[in-house]
Enzyme design. Structure first.
Site, PDB file in Angstrom:
ATOM      1  N   ASP A  50      -3.515 -15.838 -42.364  1.00 46.68           N
ATOM      2  CA  ASP A  50      -4.519 -15.371 -43.330  1.00 46.68           C
ATOM      3  C   ASP A  50      -3.775 -14.867 -44.566  1.00 46.68           C
ATOM      4  O   ASP A  50      -3.430 -15.662 -45.444  1.00 46.68           O
ATOM      5  CB  ASP A  50      -5.338 -14.288 -42.622  1.00 46.68           C
ATOM      6  CG  ASP A  50      -6.475 -13.756 -43.456  1.00 46.68           C
ATOM      7  OD1 ASP A  50      -6.905 -14.441 -44.394  1.00 46.68           O
ATOM      8  OD2 ASP A  50      -6.950 -12.636 -43.177  1.00 46.68           O
ATOM      9  N   THR A  51      -3.463 -13.589 -44.647  1.00 47.66           N
ATOM     10  CA  THR A  51      -2.660 -13.104 -45.773  1.00 47.66           C
ATOM     11  C   THR A  51      -1.224 -13.622 -45.684  1.00 47.66           C
ATOM     12  O   THR A  51      -0.523 -13.711 -46.683  1.00 47.66           O
ATOM     13  CB  THR A  51      -2.608 -11.562 -45.811  1.00 47.66           C
ATOM     14  OG1 THR A  51      -1.950 -11.097 -44.635  1.00 47.66           O
ATOM     15  CG2 THR A  51      -3.992 -10.960 -45.903  1.00 47.66           C
ATOM     16  N   GLY A  52      -0.779 -13.920 -44.456  1.00 45.60           N
ATOM     17  CA  GLY A  52       0.601 -14.374 -44.245  1.00 45.60           C
ATOM     18  C   GLY A  52       1.558 -13.247 -43.918  1.00 45.60           C
ATOM     19  O   GLY A  52       2.714 -13.489 -43.582  1.00 45.60           O
ATOM     20  N   GLU A  68       0.906 -19.102 -33.706  1.00 43.54           N
ATOM     21  CA  GLU A  68      -0.088 -18.131 -34.179  1.00 43.54           C
ATOM     22  C   GLU A  68      -1.489 -18.728 -34.101  1.00 43.54           C
ATOM     23  O   GLU A  68      -1.651 -19.947 -34.181  1.00 43.54           O
ATOM     24  CB  GLU A  68       0.200 -17.784 -35.652  1.00 43.54           C
ATOM     25  CG  GLU A  68       0.786 -16.405 -35.883  1.00 43.54           C
ATOM     26  CD  GLU A  68      -0.241 -15.272 -35.752  1.00 43.54           C
ATOM     27  OE1 GLU A  68      -1.183 -15.375 -34.953  1.00 43.54           O
ATOM     28  OE2 GLU A  68      -0.069 -14.277 -36.467  1.00 43.54           O
ATOM     29  N   ASP A 110     -10.706 -13.207 -32.272  1.00 47.60           N
ATOM     30  CA  ASP A 110     -11.669 -12.160 -31.928  1.00 47.60           C
ATOM     31  C   ASP A 110     -12.279 -11.476 -33.138  1.00 47.60           C
ATOM     32  O   ASP A 110     -11.752 -11.537 -34.252  1.00 47.60           O
ATOM     33  CB  ASP A 110     -10.972 -11.077 -31.110  1.00 47.60           C
ATOM     34  CG  ASP A 110     -10.072 -10.206 -31.996  1.00 47.60           C
ATOM     35  OD1 ASP A 110      -9.200 -10.762 -32.690  1.00 47.60           O
ATOM     36  OD2 ASP A 110     -10.269  -8.980 -32.026  1.00 47.60           O
TER      37      ASP A 110
HETATM   38  P1  IMP Z   1      -2.319 -12.173 -41.602  1.00 44.08           P
HETATM   39  O1  IMP Z   1      -1.190 -11.207 -41.331  1.00 44.08           O
HETATM   40  O2  IMP Z   1      -3.259 -11.644 -42.657  1.00 44.08           O
HETATM   41  O3  IMP Z   1      -1.866 -13.570 -41.879  1.00 44.08           O
HETATM   42  O4  IMP Z   1      -3.264 -12.180 -40.363  1.00 44.08           O
HETATM   43  C1  IMP Z   1      -2.929 -12.634 -39.188  1.00 44.08           C
HETATM   44  C2  IMP Z   1      -3.810 -12.063 -38.102  1.00 44.08           C
HETATM   45  O5  IMP Z   1      -5.065 -11.537 -38.572  1.00 44.08           O
HETATM   46  C3  IMP Z   1      -4.140 -13.174 -37.184  1.00 44.08           C
HETATM   47  O6  IMP Z   1      -3.164 -13.327 -36.178  1.00 44.08           O
HETATM   48  C4  IMP Z   1      -5.477 -12.742 -36.630  1.00 44.08           C
HETATM   49  O7  IMP Z   1      -5.278 -11.919 -35.502  1.00 44.08           O
HETATM   50  C5  IMP Z   1      -6.109 -11.920 -37.715  1.00 44.08           C
HETATM   51  N1  IMP Z   1      -7.113 -12.723 -38.457  1.00 44.08           N
HETATM   52  C6  IMP Z   1      -7.058 -13.146 -39.728  1.00 44.08           C
HETATM   53  N2  IMP Z   1      -8.147 -13.856 -40.073  1.00 44.08           N
HETATM   54  C7  IMP Z   1      -8.928 -13.888 -38.970  1.00 44.08           C
HETATM   55  C8  IMP Z   1     -10.212 -14.492 -38.679  1.00 44.08           C
HETATM   56  O8  IMP Z   1     -10.869 -15.160 -39.486  1.00 44.08           O
HETATM   57  N3  IMP Z   1     -10.667 -14.310 -37.392  1.00 44.08           N
HETATM   58  C9  IMP Z   1      -9.992 -13.613 -36.452  1.00 44.08           C
HETATM   59  N4  IMP Z   1      -8.796 -13.038 -36.690  1.00 44.08           N
HETATM   60  C10 IMP Z   1      -8.270 -13.170 -37.935  1.00 44.08           C
HETATM   61 MG    MG Z   2      -3.699 -12.179 -34.167  1.00 46.18          MG
END
Ligand code: IMP
Ligand code: MG
Length: 172
Positions: free
Chosen positions: A100-102, A96, A156
């Site tokens: 972020d949130t996971g 990955e 991005d």
């Molecule tokens: P999660 O499901 O919140 O852990 O987010 C995962 C996805 O959110 C990552 O694979 C990114 O595509 C996007 N994302 C989260 N934070 C960022 C950031 O700071 N910059 C760019 N993309 C992010």
């Molecule tokens: Mg992504």
């Protein structure tokens, strides 16, 4: 939105990716590894990481998307483009760009685990632990980063900035 300061420079990123490659090659010595990249964000990291591995490697890609209110744990993550390779009895490393949130990695891990791989681990270039909503931890992490939106090196903002060699904080 414009670019803010450089958070991680090209040199620092490349050095860390090389170290991760050495560590992963050591851990999987004698095995063939299937790298599963999460599109689109992980494509550059995966390309660099794959070339730092000294073990036999196969590649595949998966695309996930989240729907619903993006700041809530009720958000639904779905698979938009699935793998072409059967995971059964393979050593799988999910790659990955950022956790972020996971929610994304948590859903993908649950889904891939159901396909009976020989082993399943995760590697994230960046870990942003401050915003975690589910208790997931990557097995390999490049850098722990603060709670700021970052772009470049695959990451991005509205599909822009992916091809920058450094990682920047997004400005205003
Ligand atoms: P999660 O499901 O919140 O852990 O987010 C995962 C996805 O959110 C990552 O694979 C990114 O595509 C996007 N994302 C989260 N934070 C960022 C950031 O700071 N910059 C760019 N993309 C992010
Ligand atoms: Mg992504």
């Amino acid at each position: 939105m414009s670019l803010g300061r450089v958070l991680l420079g090209e040199r620092e990123i490349q050095d860390r990716v090389r170290k991760l490659g050495e560590e992963i090659s050591r851990d999987y010595a004698g095995c063939e590894l299937l790298l599963v990249g999460v599109l689109k964000g992980a494509f550059i990291f995966l390309a660099d990481l794959a070339r730092c591995l000294t073990i036999p490697v196969r590649l595949d890609f998966i695309t996930a998307a989240s729907y619903g209110e993006s700041m809530r744990s009720s958000e639904k993550v779905v698979i938009l483009k699935d793998l072409g390779i059967d995971l059964k009895d393979r050593h799988v490393l999910l790659v990955e760009d950022i956790i972020d949130t996971g929610l994304t990695i948590d859903m993908l891990l649950g889904n891939l685990a159901g396909r009976n791989p020989a082993s399943l681990k995760t590697c994230a270039l960046l870990d942003k632990p401050d915003r975690r909503m589910v208790d997931v931890k990557a097995d390999y992490v490049g850098f722990v980063v603060p709670d700021e939106y970052v772009v470049g090196y695959g990451l991005d903002y509205q599909d822009n900035y992916r091809c920058l060699k450094d990682i920047y904080v997004l400005g205003s």
